[in-house]
Enzyme design. Structure first.
Site, PDB file in Angstrom:
ATOM      1  N   ASP A 117      43.838  34.198  40.618  1.00  0.00           N
ATOM      2  CA  ASP A 117      43.574  33.868  39.716  1.00  0.00           C
ATOM      3  C   ASP A 117      44.564  35.157  38.588  1.00  0.00           C
ATOM      4  O   ASP A 117      45.581  36.187  39.439  1.00  0.00           O
ATOM      5  CB  ASP A 117      41.727  34.597  39.092  1.00  0.00           C
ATOM      6  N   ASP A 160      50.060  42.081  47.162  1.00  0.00           N
ATOM      7  CA  ASP A 160      49.338  42.710  45.304  1.00  0.00           C
ATOM      8  C   ASP A 160      49.704  43.781  44.846  1.00  0.00           C
ATOM      9  O   ASP A 160      48.511  44.341  44.395  1.00  0.00           O
ATOM     10  CB  ASP A 160      47.982  42.249  45.781  1.00  0.00           C
ATOM     11  N   HIS A 164      50.001  42.339  33.752  1.00  0.00           N
ATOM     12  CA  HIS A 164      49.574  42.096  32.770  1.00  0.00           C
ATOM     13  C   HIS A 164      49.862  42.170  31.489  1.00  0.00           C
ATOM     14  O   HIS A 164      48.919  42.606  30.116  1.00  0.00           O
ATOM     15  CB  HIS A 164      47.945  43.064  33.195  1.00  0.00           C
ATOM     16  N   GLU A 205      39.644  37.690  41.983  1.00  0.00           N
ATOM     17  CA  GLU A 205      39.776  39.054  42.128  1.00  0.00           C
ATOM     18  C   GLU A 205      40.237  40.051  40.685  1.00  0.00           C
ATOM     19  O   GLU A 205      40.686  41.114  40.807  1.00  0.00           O
ATOM     20  CB  GLU A 205      41.843  39.046  42.881  1.00  0.00           C
ATOM     21  N   GLU A 206      40.848  39.492  39.619  1.00  0.00           N
ATOM     22  CA  GLU A 206      41.296  40.101  38.710  1.00  0.00           C
ATOM     23  C   GLU A 206      39.685  40.579  37.987  1.00  0.00           C
ATOM     24  O   GLU A 206      40.046  41.504  36.911  1.00  0.00           O
ATOM     25  CB  GLU A 206      41.924  39.216  37.446  1.00  0.00           C
TER      26      GLU A 206
END
Length: 383
Positions: free
Chosen positions: A85, A170, A351, A146-147
């Site tokens: 994701d 990650d 992000h 995960e986010e």
């Protein structure tokens, strides 16, 4: 015994990254990307299956669990992990390549978090298969959601993990860095309730929930609290019109620290300030607190980091142990009893709409995954 850095099929790696990046995969909608990975891994001799995490979280697919039996009996079994994701929807994303850089046109995130982890893992497995490189048992845990709080990993049954040590791709650069300490995080929702009144005719009769929230926030230390601890007020919703004293204000905040006691203390300090400001003017306040994930600390002599160090140095890469202020699926795996570290990848400005990744970093990540696989293959499961 030293390895040399394996030659990487850079074009195939980049094309896989681009293919994954073009999929629109926010949390709970990861199926398009996971289907690509499922198909490729099956052709590489992996047994692939989805778990039921997607059903549990209202998504369209579960975590992808892939396994390949080792060719070396008794070698240390390991897993690699990344997540499908991205932090926001990316419809119509068309990646742009400029030299060594892959980015977008600035209207969306790129999704290098975590495609810059996914693509190198899959490419490394392709090379492992094509060159028939000896290896121990390998498991891939490719997760969803995960986010939004490591939700996919939380719903992955720990009994399905067959590896002894884990490596999650990650984190941001540099490649060659291994996270040995990550924070505990709490989120807390706050509802401040005052009293509505006409803002022009009878403002004295109202109690502004926004004003209470503002005074509380003004008293708080936000951002970097100390080297281990941070805090944030991330969401505020309130009001219906300019001529109405707002009755309610909703806030969502967080505290996190690599020291769990400090995370607790920061959370309680912020909650007490909200409470004091509300009580001072006759408002009420309600809280809902959730522990998003527990932190972890690995010893620098732990076997998972020894494997990482030996692997990095064997291909001439600098080994960099580091701490982080962000959580990852490794927090969940460590809590479940599998020592797991997070590897630095090529993702930069994550992000954000100016996010990018260096192709050279993805190549290096692929080489490191292969080196870890070969290093673990030389070590006994008894270690």
């Amino acid at each position: 015994m030293a390895n040399t850095a394996r030659a990487i099929n850079q074009d195939r790696l980049v094309n896989l990254f681009l293919d994954l990046a073009r999929q629109n995969t926010p949390p709970r909608a990861e199926k398009a990307a996971s289907d690509i990975a499922f198909h490729v891994l099956e052709t590489l001799g992996f047994t692939c299956e989805y778990d039921d995490a997607g059903e549990k979280v209202g998504g369209n697919v579960g975590n992808l669990i892939a396994f390949k039996k080792g060719s070396i009996e008794g070698a240390t079994p390991i897993f690699f992990s990344a997540h499908f994701d991205t932090v926001e929807p990316t419809p119509g994303l068309e990646p742009i390549i400029e030299g060594d850089i892959i980015r977008t046109d600035g209207t969306t995130v790129l999704g290098a978090d975590d495609i810059s982890g996914l693509a190198p893992i899959i490419e490394a497995m392709a090379i492992l298969h094509e060159e028939q490189i000896p290896h121990g048992d390998i498991q891939l845990l490719l997760t969803i959601c995960e986010e939004i709080g490591l939700v996919g990993a939380k719903h992955l049954d720990p009994r399905r993990i067959k590896a002894k040590y884990g490596f999650v791709l990650d984190a941001g650069p540099p490649v060659g860095s291994f996270v040995y300490s990550a924070p505990t995080q709490d989120t807390f929702e706050v509802w401040i309730r005052g009293r509505a009144a006409h803002a022009g005719a009878q403002p004295e009769d109202g109690i502004s929930a926004i004003h209470v929230a503002a005074k509380a926030i003004a008293r708080m230390q936000i951002g970097r609290i100390d080297p281990e601890t941070t805090a944030n007020v991330g969401i505020i919703h309130s009001g219906t019109a300019t001529n109405i004293i707002p009755f309610e204000c909703y806030l969502k905040c967080e505290s996190r620290s690599r020291n769990p006691e400090k995370a607790d203390a920061q959370r309680e300090l912020m909650l007490s300030i909200f409470r004091e400001e509300a009580e001072a003017v006759g408002a009420t306040v309600e809280f809902k607190v959730e522990r998003e994930y527990e932190g972890y600390v690995l010893g620098l002599d732990d076997e998972v980091l020894k494997i990482g160090r030996e692997a990095a140095e064997s291909i001439g890469m600098e080994y960099i142990p580091r701490v982080t202020g962000g959580g990852a699926d490794a927090n969940v795996f460590n809590l479940g009893g599998v020592p797991t570290t997070v590897l630095g990848c090529g993702m930069t400005n994550i992000h954000r709409h100016d996010e990018y990744v260096k192709i050279s970093d993805m190549v290096a990540s692929t080489q490191l995954v292969l080196a870890i696989t070969e290093t673990a293959a030389r070590r006994s499961e008894k270690n």
